[in-house]
Write a protein that holds these residues in place. Sequence first.
Motif, mmCIF file in Angstrom:
data_model
loop_
_atom_site.group_PDB
_atom_site.id
_atom_site.type_symbol
_atom_site.label_atom_id
_atom_site.label_comp_id
_atom_site.label_asym_id
_atom_site.label_seq_id
_atom_site.Cartn_x
_atom_site.Cartn_y
_atom_site.Cartn_z
ATOM 1 N N THR A 172 -4.665 -1.239 -7.922
ATOM 2 C CA THR A 172 -5.948 -0.601 -7.625
ATOM 3 C C THR A 172 -5.676 0.797 -7.079
ATOM 4 N N VAL A 173 -6.624 1.704 -7.236
ATOM 5 C CA VAL A 173 -6.523 3.029 -6.617
ATOM 6 C C VAL A 173 -7.809 3.286 -5.835
ATOM 7 N N ASP A 174 -7.688 4.064 -4.769
ATOM 8 C CA ASP A 174 -8.876 4.408 -3.979
ATOM 9 C C ASP A 174 -9.734 5.408 -4.747
ATOM 10 N N GLY B 29 -1.975 -1.153 -3.931
ATOM 11 C CA GLY B 29 -2.998 -0.117 -3.901
ATOM 12 C C GLY B 29 -2.390 1.251 -3.615
ATOM 13 N N ALA B 30 -2.833 2.253 -4.365
ATOM 14 C CA ALA B 30 -2.395 3.628 -4.116
ATOM 15 C C ALA B 30 -3.641 4.489 -3.939
ATOM 16 N N SER C 78 -4.364 7.372 -5.434
ATOM 17 C CA SER C 78 -4.881 7.772 -6.745
ATOM 18 C C SER C 78 -3.835 7.405 -7.797
ATOM 19 N N PRO C 79 -4.170 7.444 -9.071
ATOM 20 C CA PRO C 79 -3.189 7.046 -10.101
ATOM 21 C C PRO C 79 -1.876 7.829 -10.012
ATOM 22 N N LYS C 80 -1.944 9.105 -9.637
ATOM 23 C CA LYS C 80 -0.699 9.867 -9.596
ATOM 24 C C LYS C 80 0.155 9.524 -8.373
ATOM 25 N N ASP C 81 -0.410 8.770 -7.426
ATOM 26 C CA ASP C 81 0.337 8.365 -6.237
ATOM 27 C C ASP C 81 1.010 6.991 -6.379
ATOM 28 N N ILE C 82 0.910 6.402 -7.546
ATOM 29 C CA ILE C 82 1.532 5.083 -7.736
ATOM 30 C C ILE C 82 3.057 5.254 -7.810
ATOM 31 N N VAL C 83 3.750 4.544 -6.926
ATOM 32 C CA VAL C 83 5.216 4.603 -6.866
ATOM 33 C C VAL C 83 5.778 3.470 -7.734
ATOM 34 N N TYR C 84 6.898 3.695 -8.380
ATOM 35 C CA TYR C 84 7.547 2.710 -9.275
ATOM 36 C C TYR C 84 6.619 2.295 -10.426
ATOM 37 N N GLY D 53 0.840 -1.186 0.000
ATOM 38 C CA GLY D 53 0.000 0.000 0.000
ATOM 39 C C GLY D 53 0.879 1.241 0.000
ATOM 40 N N GLY D 54 0.611 2.171 -0.912
ATOM 41 C CA GLY D 54 1.289 3.474 -0.930
ATOM 42 C C GLY D 54 2.795 3.381 -0.913
ATOM 43 N N ILE D 55 3.420 4.025 0.093
ATOM 44 C CA ILE D 55 4.872 4.077 0.180
ATOM 45 C C ILE D 55 5.437 2.790 0.802
ATOM 46 N N GLY D 56 4.569 1.784 1.009
ATOM 47 C CA GLY D 56 5.033 0.479 1.482
ATOM 48 C C GLY D 56 5.705 -0.350 0.405
ATOM 49 N N ILE D 57 5.808 0.182 -0.800
ATOM 50 C CA ILE D 57 6.297 -0.634 -1.915
ATOM 51 C C ILE D 57 7.827 -0.861 -1.939
ATOM 52 N N PRO D 58 8.684 0.053 -1.428
ATOM 53 C CA PRO D 58 10.134 -0.205 -1.567
ATOM 54 C C PRO D 58 10.618 -1.544 -0.993
#
Lengths: 271, 330
Positions: free
Chosen positions: A170-172, A144-145, A147-153, A115-120
């Motif tokens: 997925t996005v919220d 999951g992010a 919104s689309p602009k918050d997708i990391v990597y 989720g979010g910045i949990g991806i690294p």
Amino acid sequence: MMQVYTNEMLPKTVRILKICDETPDTKTFILENITKRIPKPGQFYMISVFGVGEFPVSFGSANENNLLITVKKVGQGTGALFELGENDIVGLRGPYGNGFPIEEFTGKNIVLIGGGIGIPPLRSVMEYISQHRNEFGYVQLLYGARSPKDIVYKDKLLKDWPKIIDVKLTVDVPDETWKGHVGVVTTLFDQIKNLDSIFLIVGPEIMMRYSVLELKKRGVKESQIYLSLERKMKCGIGICGHCNLGRFYVCKDGPVFRYDIIANERELFYG
Amino acid sequence: MMKVYKISKDKLKAYLSYLLNKGYSIYGPVKTTSGDVIFSKIEDPEHFVDEKSTNGPKSVVFPEREIIFRYREGKIIEEKSDERRILFGTRTCEIEGFRMLDDVLLKGKYKDISYERKRSNSIIVNFACTKACKYGFCTTFQGPKLKNGFSLQFIDIGDDYLVEAMNEELIVPEYFTEASEEDIKKAEENINNVYKEMEQLPIKDIEKKIKFNDEIWNKLGNYCINCGACNYSCPTCFCFDVYDVKIGNEILRIREWDSCLLEGFSRLAGFNNPRKDNASRLIQRFYHKLVYHKLNYGYYLCTGCGRCIEQCPVNIDIRDVIKYFSGGEL
């Protein structure tokens, strides 16, 4: 052989080699890997912005020369890091923590849930999996992010990883460009292919709470689930006392915990 | 092999002068002009008092605030101190605390080098208590006398101190004489008096009896004002904060004692906090002392010094908590 101890609280000074924007509030920094040590997937470093302070950051990718970290601007330390540019100096200590026991997952199906910045930390696992793809069964990544602009990597999630594993996003909150799934990450769980998988979850505590709940509803055992936790840390080496979770120190006994071991800790899933 | 001597109380200050003249830095309990007894550097032997100090010697080996390194022109310069010192007039509850700090700070995967330097450079001259102090409950734990971990241990036997010597480093024939069987017996009696005077707490299995879900935590939480005095005065509390300070063109990285009763102790960036209220912070303090440390190291993280009770401005009392969960009233 006698072990020679050094003062572990002294960082090494390293240069920022490159900075890239990931999202409006998230940047990736590529640092010199001055010790040449290759960390285990899921380990973390203590990063210093001299004059502001030190904070823990998971790495996303590493080789002998470079260390990639991705940071969301949330407080003083990360705010100060965002002010720095390429060739500026930061302090680096680590790697610390246990990391994911990835060798134990050989031969198994794996589901990564982020989720979010949990991806690294999951990226560090993905790097291992891509180098040892044949050693694992079916691998899925559910991310999951907000919104689309918050997708990391984005490049990894949309181009590189789908070539070797099953990636579901997925996005919220969608925007006009988004054609994919909408909803929190648990709304992807009906697409999980193998419930006998090992589940690695990294994200905000509330997202991990509901992920665990949904997995357990589907019959997944607590011992199949691994979480990577975040707590305030000042030393990273198990002595300053800030990251206590019951009898555990998140910095040295974690940050990765098999869920059944910490399931009854009262400070887990706060918020 | 431990040897036993005695020293006349009349000679104590002369002995201290001798040690000072030898070039040792000496720290011990000193009576201030306001009447408080503070463990601090002894400049004049006349200032020394054989009393339990308010703060104890923890800050000599683990300072309240210390510089980890200086950062100047891109370079990290480590701060090192290697003063050879004597801690003269410590109490058993304090040195037992050192032993516990050693387990946490020196025996894990990583060593606290700064602590180790100061600790290994400190010679301990302990004074075993022969009277129960007002808030102390050391007989619930290790008792008033050390079994080891000192160079010398003084025990009050009237006009003299019996002196147990683990080594001869500080023994000077001019001041010390042979102790008799009678002196040794007298010392034992005096130590036993503390056991008679002090209440023993029902500590056994407290880690199994204590509960999260209990009204006591909200009740105590309503009183607690987050001053942190319990942690600051505790000989076994080791939690610390790390932060940077800019002075001119130099940046100092500082470490400073922290307190688990402060709101910011567990607060993350973005104001997320796993411990939002006083009740949960008090649970952390008491569970760390009575449960978590016991699970990890096999003993309670408390030496019964009673300082947290003495210092608490709102009368939160660890003895009451122990008794309450052992079936008593609050």
